[in-house]
Every structure is written in structure tokens, then in C-alpha cells.
Design a protein around this motif. Structure first.
Motif, PDB file in Angstrom:
ATOM      1  N   CYS A 275       0.835  -1.201   0.000  1.00 27.64           N
ATOM      2  CA  CYS A 275       0.000   0.000   0.000  1.00 27.64           C
ATOM      3  C   CYS A 275       0.873   1.256   0.000  1.00 27.64           C
ATOM      4  CB  CYS A 275      -0.919   0.017   1.223  1.00 27.64           C
ATOM      5  SG  CYS A 275      -2.137  -1.315   1.253  1.00 27.64           S
ATOM      6  N   GLU A 276       0.620   2.148  -0.911  1.00 32.24           N
ATOM      7  CA  GLU A 276       1.388   3.389  -1.003  1.00 32.24           C
ATOM      8  C   GLU A 276       1.167   4.233   0.249  1.00 32.24           C
ATOM      9  OE1 GLU A 276       1.939   7.249  -3.962  1.00 32.24           O
ATOM     10  OE2 GLU A 276       0.666   5.563  -4.567  1.00 32.24           O
ATOM     11  N   GLY A 277       2.284   4.660   0.837  1.00 32.98           N
ATOM     12  CA  GLY A 277       2.198   5.459   2.053  1.00 32.98           C
ATOM     13  C   GLY A 277       1.685   4.676   3.242  1.00 32.98           C
ATOM     14  N   ASN A 278       1.641   3.334   3.114  1.00 33.05           N
ATOM     15  CA  ASN A 278       1.150   2.453   4.169  1.00 33.05           C
ATOM     16  C   ASN A 278      -0.306   2.734   4.541  1.00 33.05           C
ATOM     17  OD1 ASN A 278       2.052   0.168   5.610  1.00 33.05           O
ATOM     18  ND2 ASN A 278       2.171   1.335   7.512  1.00 33.05           N
ATOM     19  N   ALA A 279      -1.044   3.278   3.541  1.00 33.30           N
ATOM     20  CA  ALA A 279      -2.470   3.565   3.746  1.00 33.30           C
ATOM     21  C   ALA A 279      -3.275   2.336   3.357  1.00 33.30           C
ATOM     22  CB  ALA A 279      -2.894   4.771   2.914  1.00 33.30           C
ATOM     23  N   ALA A 283      -6.761  -3.661  -2.104  1.00 35.26           N
ATOM     24  CA  ALA A 283      -5.952  -4.260  -3.166  1.00 35.26           C
ATOM     25  C   ALA A 283      -4.461  -4.241  -2.852  1.00 35.26           C
ATOM     26  CB  ALA A 283      -6.222  -3.558  -4.490  1.00 35.26           C
ATOM     27  N   CYS A 284      -4.114  -3.988  -1.604  1.00 34.87           N
ATOM     28  CA  CYS A 284      -2.703  -3.929  -1.219  1.00 34.87           C
ATOM     29  C   CYS A 284      -2.565  -4.306   0.258  1.00 34.87           C
ATOM     30  CB  CYS A 284      -2.151  -2.530  -1.476  1.00 34.87           C
ATOM     31  SG  CYS A 284      -3.017  -1.236  -0.541  1.00 34.87           S
ATOM     32  N   PHE A 285      -1.310  -4.404   0.693  1.00 29.84           N
ATOM     33  CA  PHE A 285      -1.032  -4.812   2.072  1.00 29.84           C
ATOM     34  C   PHE A 285      -0.158  -3.775   2.770  1.00 29.84           C
ATOM     35  CE2 PHE A 285      -2.117  -8.651  -0.132  1.00 29.84           C
ATOM     36  CZ  PHE A 285      -2.809  -9.419   0.790  1.00 29.84           C
ATOM     37  N   THR A 286      -0.555  -3.453   4.004  1.00 28.32           N
ATOM     38  CA  THR A 286       0.250  -2.545   4.822  1.00 28.32           C
ATOM     39  C   THR A 286       1.344  -3.341   5.537  1.00 28.32           C
ATOM     40  OG1 THR A 286      -1.117  -2.836   6.792  1.00 28.32           O
ATOM     41  CG2 THR A 286      -1.774  -1.103   5.230  1.00 28.32           C
ATOM     42  N   GLY A 287       2.252  -2.625   6.167  1.00 24.05           N
ATOM     43  CA  GLY A 287       3.305  -3.284   6.936  1.00 24.05           C
ATOM     44  C   GLY A 287       2.725  -4.127   8.054  1.00 24.05           C
TER      45      GLY A 287
END
Length: 509
Positions: A275-279, A283-287
Motif C-alpha cells: 500500500c502506497e504510504g502504508n495507507a 488491493a494492497c497490504f500494509t506493513g
């Protein structure tokens, strides 16, 4: 075992020996059903003895095909049990285990009555599912749940069989899955004389270890420390499984959303979209989400000791997989957001610490070995010594789903390898079978095997279970069959046949 239980065991053994000497042959009763209620056995009260005739409908589920005697009773203070004694007895006794925290009389083998099996089940000494009701500060109930109730029920039922037919069973079998699978392994380890053949399915053998793993996952998944909003959602499970299958589904030569051997899949969590900017987004994964996934898949190690092997890849987005077990889309209970959190936290509260206020979020996992020492002694079926079971000629089949989100296939594999080190001949009497695509029951893979028949043929006919047939049923129809081989062998597609047919697979050695 306390003095009361020792005296109980000795008394029943003597009664059993006396009964065994009464040899009137098997196949028909030598005592009327109603007279069974009047038997005088130590610490056993039969409160119901009911004769059911063919055509009767005693429970509103349809008429009985064959006649039988149904006994309901209690052992000691509170081990409730059921024993079914068919009029046409085939000489075999089959007992089933219970799942979860049990709490109800579990007899999943009642259907065997029509085949002539005497069959039984027990509630293991309590009548409530919630451990806060029955387990806290009650050593007797804890020991009954851990291992003692199954043993006592087996001894009592075999004695009652001998009394009813004037002859003991020729063979005795135990079949259990989940907690029942752990009970099965416990029987082979602690009470090897109870059963000739044992089936341990998806066995909760490392109870404190898997509970600790569930608590570790909860600490990462619910970051507010209050079992609130979870880090992973349904969209993430779908995306995760999709990426895994894209990379590894065809490794076995068949695209079927089944990982034949998850260990062959070298999936790197770093390949998941970030996820861009960890937002956070669907459709994406955060830290934090990647951290949860690593916690699920990687071993739990505390103070240099491996407590749990971690979970293999597979089953992330299957119905009955991670949802509802790990990241549930809706809470399975009013108090817990997932089945993982329920079993893990309840175990620590009421079976390990006896403290309803114990806080999962602040618990230091480094203290596991010390804190779980007592509970592990009665809950875990993790002994590697099967010498007594081997000596008495017992046979045991252990099966485990590769995609099971509750009991880790990696955990049972490590256990089996360690047991083989203790006895290199282990596979001559204990065998492990890994089931690709199988969850904690069900799944994309074929999960139906006649395990009882397999262990029975091994015990009675010497037919070694080198190859078994697993089937997948959809609405009562068989849609897939595949062979199952004892570990470490696995089924390999021949590359030319129908992948839905067993004949298209051979063993890899």
C-alpha cells in the motif's frame, strides 16, 4: 491418577476379567436390556437402559433399521456416556472422540449400529462448552478433559459389553478428529491396552502449543488490544490466495486450487502489492498486515524453544478456512471475533491460568514454557514413546489436512519425525497421511476416507494401508477421487489421465 481412580481401574479390570470368562459367543445378548440398569459396578450408575426395536423411532429421526439396547449413564461424579448395544453384534466396539471443549455426549459412530458395532461416546465430564463454567480451579474436570474420561469410558463400556453379550469385544477401535484426534493419540500413548486400532484425525495433540500460536496471532491481528477491528479483511484473504495460486497451483501439474505439497511453494510475502504510504486498502497490504501474515506462517519460538511450527500455505480464502478461524468476516460468538481467538484465549484463561481476567494483549510469550508446564502435562498428547502400544500390537492412522487453519500440518510432521527417531519402525504400526486441499473438515481437496475400515483391515487382516482412496462429495455425489499415501510419500499426477480420478496418480517416493 488419584487413589479413587486407581481403585476404580483395579475394580473394573477384575470385573472385566470375570466377564471375559463368560464365553457364550458373540452375536446376541445374553442379558435383557432392562437388567443392565441394575448392574453393580464401582463408580458407575446406569440411569437409562432402553430397548429399541426395529421400526421404533425413539428420537424422531426415523425408524430404527435394527434392534439395539441404549444405555445412558455416569461414571464417577460427572462423566456422562452413551453406549449402544446392537442385537446383532459383530464382536467389535467402536468409540468416538469429541471436538473443541466437548461438553456434550459425543457419539459420531451411532450409524455403525446397523453394521453390528457396539458404539459409545462421552461428554468427558462436563456439560458446558464455555470453559469459564467448568474448568477453572477444577483439577478433576481438567484431567477428565485432558485424558482420563476417555480411558474410564472405554474401560466401563468394554465391561458392559462383556456383561450384555457374556463375552468381551473381539476388537476395540477409537475414532476421533480435532480434540478427538488428540484424545486418540493420548489413548495410544497413555492407555495402550484400551484399543486395538485408533484413528487420529486433525489431532489437537499440541494443545498448549497451538493455543499459544493462536494468542500470538491475536496479538498481531487485533492491535487495539481489545479484540476490536482486525488488521486483515476478506479482500486481503482473496488477494493473498490468488497470488499464492498464481505462483504455485500448477507445481503439481494440475490447476485445481489445491496445493499438493505446500512446502514446495516458495512464496515470498515481499511479492505482495504494498500500500502506497502504508495507507490501508483492499488491493494492497500494509506493513502491519504483512507482519500478521508472517506471524501466521512462521514458527512460534520462545526462549530458543519452538512451541509451534506455524501454518503452511493454502486455504486462505476457502469457505471454512481462515474465515471464520483466523480473520472472520463475522464474529462466531458474542465475546470473540474469530474461532482462533476463542480457543486460544479461553484455553489460557481457564485451563492454564485459571484467571478470567487474564489479558491476551499484554501477555509475554517468552514465559510460555514455565506458564504452560502444568496444563501441558494433561492436555498434550506429545509423547514420542509408543513402545507399549507397539508391544500390544496396536495400529494407529493419523490424518491431517494440509490447508487446516486450526491444526498445523507442519506441527504434526515435525512431531512424527521426532517419534520416528525414537522408533525407526514407527511406520509399521503408526502412519501419518497428509490430505492436500483439506481444511479442518471439507475444503477443495477430497477429505472422505473410510479410516475405520482401513485401520480395522490392518488390525484384523494384516492389510497394510499403503494406498487409501480419498473422495470429495458434493450434494452426495462423488466429484473427485485421489489416492492418499503414508508420509513421506505423496500422490503425483501422471500428466495424462483425468485429474479427477484416483487412477491418474502414483506415489512419489
Amino acid at each position: 491418577m488419584n487413589n479413587t481412580n486407581c481403585l476404580f481401574s483395579i475394580a473394573l479390570i477384575l470385573l472385566f476379567m470375570t466377564s471375559a470368562s463368560l464365553s457364550h459367543g458373540q452375536g446376541a445378548s445374553c442379558k435383557p436390556c432392562e437388567q443392565m440398569k441394575a448392574l453393580d459396578l464401582p463408580e458407575v450408575n446406569i440411569h437409562t437402559a432402553t430397548q429399541i426395536n426395529a421400526g421404533d423411532d425413539p428420537d424422531g429421526k426415523g425408524p430404527a433399521k435394527k434392534a439395539y439396547c441404549k444405555l445412558l449413564g455416569v461414571i464417577g461424579r460427572e462423566i456422562n456416556f452413551e453406549l449402544i448395544l446392537p442385537a446383532d453384534f459383530n464382536g467389535r466396539f467402536a468409540m468416538s472422540g469429541g471436538g473443541g471443549f466437548v461438553g456434550v455426549v459425543s457419539n459420531s459412530l451411532r450409524s455403525l449400529t446397523d453394521e453390528g458395532y457396539a458404539n459409545a461416546g462421552t461428554d468427558v465430564g462436563h456439560t458446558k462448552h464455555d470453559p469459564s463454567i467448568w474448568a477453572v480451579d477444577n483439577m478433576e474436570r481438567q484431567l477428565n478433559f485432558g485424558h482420563l474420561a476417555i480411558h474410564r469410558t472405554a474401560v466401563v463400556c468394554k465391561n458392559l459389553i462383556a456383561r450384555f453379550y457374556c463375552s468381551p469385544p473381539s476388537y476395540s477401535y477409537f475414532v476421533g478428529a480435532s480434540r478427538g484426534g488428540g484424545q486418540a493419540m493420548m489413548e495410544a500413548q497413555r492407555y495402550p491396552e484400551d484399543f486395538d486400532g485408533i484413528v487420529a484425525g486433525a489431532p489437537a495433540f499440541n494443545w498448549t502449543g497451538f493455543s499459544a500460536k493462536l494468542v500470538q496471532i491475536a496479538q498481531k491481528l487485533y492491535r487495539d488490544g481489545k479484540l476490536g477491528a482486525q488488521v486483515l479483511g476478506k479482500d486481503h484473504l482473496a488477494l493473498l490466495q490468488s497470488r499464492i495460486m498464481q505462483q504455485c497451483d500448477a507445481l503439481d501439474g494440475v490447476r485445481d486450487t489445491i496445493l499438493n505439497d505446500p512446502n514446495a511453494c516458495r512464496f515470498d510475502l515481499a511479492s505482495l502489492p504494498v500500500c502506497e504510504g502504508n495507507a490501508a486498502g483492499p488491493a494492497c497490504f500494509t506493513g502491519a498486515q504483512i507482519e500478521v501474515l508472517r506471524t501466521i506462517y512462521e514458527p512460534l519460538v520462545a526462549n530458543g524453544k519452538k512451541i509451534h511450527a506455524g501454518f503452511p500455505l493454502g486455504g486462505e480464502n476457502e469457505p471454512g478456512g481462515w474465515d471464520p478461524w483466523i480473520a472472520a468476516s463475522k464474529p462466531p460468538t458474542a465475546a470473540y471475533p474469530s474461532l482462533h481467538s476463542y480457543f486460544g484465549i479461553e484455553t489460557f484463561k481457564y485451563l492454564i491460568f485459571n484467571d478470567k481476567d487474564w489479558d491476551y494483549a499484554t501477555y509475554d510469550l517468552a514465559n510460555l514454557a514455565k506458564d504452560t508446564r502444568y496444563a501441558a502435562a494433561y492436555l498434550n498428547a506429545d509423547s514420542k514413546d509408543y513402545s507399549a502400544f507397539k508391544k500390544r500390537g496396536g495400529k494407529m492412522l493419523i490424518w491431517q489436512g494440509w490447508a487446516d487453519p486450526v491444526i498445523s500440518a507442519l506441527d504434526i510432521i515435525e512431531y512424527y519425525k521426532e517419534a520416528e527417531k525414537v522408533d525407526p519402525e514407527l511406520n509399521k504400526y503408526v502412519r501419518l497421511y497428509l490430505m492436500p486441499g483439506v481444511l479442518h473438515g471439507g475444503g477443495q481437496g477430497p477429505d472422505k476416507v473410510n479410516w475405520l475400515r482401513a485401520v480395522q483391515d490392518w488390525v484384523e487382516k494384516g492389510i497394510v494401508p499403503d494406498r487409501l482412496t480419498a473422495s470429495k462429495l458434493v450434494e452426495g455425489k462423488t466429484t473427485m477421487t485421489r489416492p492418499v499415501f503414508p508420509y513421506p510419500n505423496k500422490a503425483i499426477f501422471d500428466g495424462k489421465g483425468d485429474p479427477m480420478k484416483e487412477a491418474s496418480f502414483n506415489p512419489e517416493r
